[in-house]
Every structure is written in structure tokens, then in C-alpha cells.
Design a protein around this motif. Sequence first.
Motif, PDB file in Angstrom:
ATOM      1  N   CYS A   1       0.854  -1.193   0.000  1.00 23.91           N
ATOM      2  CA  CYS A   1       0.000   0.000   0.000  1.00 23.91           C
ATOM      3  C   CYS A   1       0.892   1.245   0.000  1.00 23.91           C
ATOM      4  CB  CYS A   1      -0.849  -0.021   1.257  1.00 23.91           C
ATOM      5  SG  CYS A   1      -1.931   1.412   1.453  1.00 23.91           S
TER       6      CYS A   1
ATOM      7  N   THR B   1       0.592   3.499   1.943  1.00 22.64           N
ATOM      8  CA  THR B   1       0.866   3.736   3.364  1.00 22.64           C
ATOM      9  C   THR B   1       2.158   3.040   3.806  1.00 22.64           C
ATOM     10  OG1 THR B   1      -1.504   3.889   3.710  1.00 22.64           O
ATOM     11  CG2 THR B   1      -0.163   3.596   5.676  1.00 22.64           C
TER      12      THR B   1
ATOM     13  N   HIS C   1      -1.129  -4.714   5.461  1.00 26.75           N
ATOM     14  CA  HIS C   1      -2.464  -4.742   6.082  1.00 26.75           C
ATOM     15  C   HIS C   1      -3.538  -5.222   5.114  1.00 26.75           C
ATOM     16  CE1 HIS C   1      -1.441  -0.576   4.760  1.00 26.75           C
ATOM     17  NE2 HIS C   1      -2.603  -0.675   4.149  1.00 26.75           N
ATOM     18  N   GLU C   2      -3.116  -5.959   4.101  1.00 30.59           N
ATOM     19  CA  GLU C   2      -4.065  -6.473   3.117  1.00 30.59           C
ATOM     20  C   GLU C   2      -3.687  -7.922   2.830  1.00 30.59           C
ATOM     21  OE1 GLU C   2      -4.345  -3.092  -0.091  1.00 30.59           O
ATOM     22  OE2 GLU C   2      -2.519  -2.855   1.055  1.00 30.59           O
TER      23      GLU C   2
ATOM     24  N   ASP D   1      -8.401  -2.906   1.327  1.00 31.38           N
ATOM     25  CA  ASP D   1      -8.082  -1.524   1.665  1.00 31.38           C
ATOM     26  C   ASP D   1      -8.467  -0.552   0.556  1.00 31.38           C
ATOM     27  OD1 ASP D   1      -7.019   0.869   2.487  1.00 31.38           O
ATOM     28  OD2 ASP D   1      -4.972   0.174   2.697  1.00 31.38           O
TER      29      ASP D   1
ATOM     30  N   LYS E   1     -10.671   4.452   6.625  1.00 32.40           N
ATOM     31  CA  LYS E   1     -11.790   3.585   6.239  1.00 32.40           C
ATOM     32  C   LYS E   1     -12.259   2.768   7.435  1.00 32.40           C
ATOM     33  CE  LYS E   1      -7.985   1.284   6.017  1.00 32.40           C
ATOM     34  NZ  LYS E   1      -6.646   1.486   5.472  1.00 32.40           N
TER      35      LYS E   1
HETATM   36 ZN   LIG Z   1      -3.353   0.699   2.902  1.00 33.84          ZN
END
Ligand SMILES: [Zn+2]
Length: 351
Positions: free
Chosen positions: A38, A40, A60-61, A151, A297
Amino acid sequence: MRALVYHGPGHKSWDEVPDPEISADTDIIVQVDATTICGTDLHILKGDLPKVRNGRILGHEAVGTVDEVGDGVRTLTPGDRVLVSSVSACGTCQFCRQARYGQCLSGEGGWVLGHTIDGTQAEYVRVPFADTSTFRVPDGASDEEILMLADVLPTGYEVGVLAGGVRPGDIVAVVGAGPVGLAAIAGAQLFSPSHIVAIDLSDARLEAAKYFGADVIVNNSRENPLQVIRDLTGDLAGRFGADVSIEAVGLPATFEMAVKLVRPGGRIANIGVHGGAVTLHLDEQWIRDITITTGLKDTSSTPTLMRLVTSGQIDAKRFITHRFGLDEFEEAYDVFANAADNGALKVVLSR
Ligand SMILES: [Zn+2]
Ligand SMILES: [Zn+2]
């Protein structure tokens, strides 16, 4: 197992680390079948998110297969295919009861994976509050397309489109046509806006923006986006602009642009992750009736978006430009970090 470990700003490596273990009875362990990187994660590597400690496994995915379940897990059994959401939810706190899962008050709720606990860029990951933090993968759906629901799609849709209050007939400006900006475009077109204007410095990303539903594209190295929008709306003494602008980059200049692009009474939805202070020119804006929203989110829209993906109304596969094996993280990060040169959108790493 092997995992992509953060070693402070600018440093990461694919290391041998201990396997994750169940620590609360509501945990599961998931074998990661597909994961991604990501924007991020790039912010983390720049040092923009100081909560991420040295030694943290990033990511995180994920889409994966349930390997082990805690005694308190009610709805999942080993062998189930699940989407691991970027947001974990205890399901019982005040914010979770309002479906504001991103703000979950529990210590392991909200965005924790690859942030405050070990994440998904690994062969296995521990997922807290598994019953309320994962989604079953529908039969027939591919790992890759479902991975985009962890995400990128809910972020663009919830923090961009829904927070920005996109309505039929609106002119929507999307600043930044990276994966999340593209997700905002795909989400905005569900509401029948009159125009979606995509703004980016990369022609490759602007072409992708067209595919997802932008009808006007602006390369702001060559064209002034405010002028383009005023040409669409009629200038009205310099007072007109977009109804909604969505900031999907996370830089001071792009936020300031997003503010400038809206008409009086317009709405600015910030999605970008900002690593520093940004100027809000209140001396210009106090009189313009604007609304600015920010957010993380909640992934409360994931079931809706999953239907749109599996029914073909959102082509999630189109986000994916590069594919790697799980042990090719170094190369995958290089490609993703140099997206301007190679046209990368999302990169997928699969077992
Ligand atoms: Zn992300
Ligand atoms: Zn909660």
C-alpha cells in the motif's frame, strides 16, 4: 516463516521470523495466499508513521486460508478462504456499534495490522477479532480481485465518495490517480456524476483513470486543473468549481489544490496519508462555505463492494499491474515505489 520486516526509516528485509501464535481466543492464524503493498507502507518506510516500531512485519491487506482458530472464534474453521480486512473490529465497543470500525477502541482494533501489530506481508499472519475482521471469499472469486477489497476499494469509496457526499450530477475532481484515487473514481461513477475529473502527473495513471470512469483527465504538469473545471462549469466570475474534490495523494500541494478546486459550498474529502503539517488557507476559505472531511476507512462497505466486484460492476483486476512471488518483496517494493516510471498500480504477491 518468512516475513517483510521494517527496520526503521528506509530499511526493510525479507527475514526468517517466528511463526505467529494465537494469543487471544478470538484470534485466527491465516496462511497468506496473496498480499499487496500500500502507499501507506511507503509512508511508513519514509518514517511518516512513528507508531510503527523497528521489527514490525508490514502489510495490512491479504487473502488467505484459515490455518488455526482460537477457542472463541465462532464462524470460521481451518481451510476457509478469507479476506483479511485492513481494519480489525472488536464488534462491541461504542465505535464498532456505530460501524465506525476504523476507530475501534479495543487495543487490537482499527488499523493495527502492519502498524501496531505484525501484518500480512508474511507467510502467516495472526488476525485479532477474527469473526468481525475477516470476510469469507465467495466461491468463484479470485484471490487477486478480492484482495482489492482489503483496503484500496473501501478507502476510496468510504473516505472519498461517501464522506465527500457525491450525488447525481456532481462534478467530482479526484486529485491523484494512484490506486486509491482510481478506487474513488470507480466508486464515484456509481452515483452518476456529470463529470469525473482525474488529475495526476502520470499519463499512464490518467489512462487508467479513464478506464475506471473519469471522463476528463488533466496532467497538471501541462494544464491547470482549475481552468479545466471552470471550462466545464462556466466561470461565473471565478466562483465556480467542482462540487466535490477528493484528495488521494497526501502532500501539502495536493491538499491545497483539492481545496482550491471546489465551488463555494463544495466538499473536500481528504484520503491522503499526510506525514507533515498542511496549510489550510482560512483567510481565503472562511467565506466559502466549504466542508472538509478526513478519515480512516471502516471497511463497513466491504460487503457492498464485494457484490459490485463479483457481479462485474467494478473491475478489481484492473488495479493489478504487476505480479510477484511472496519471496520477491524487494523487487515488488522497488516497482511500486517507482510507479511513475513503470506504470505500476497495485502489485500482488502470491504464494
Ligand atoms: Zn493501505
Ligand atoms: Zn471496537
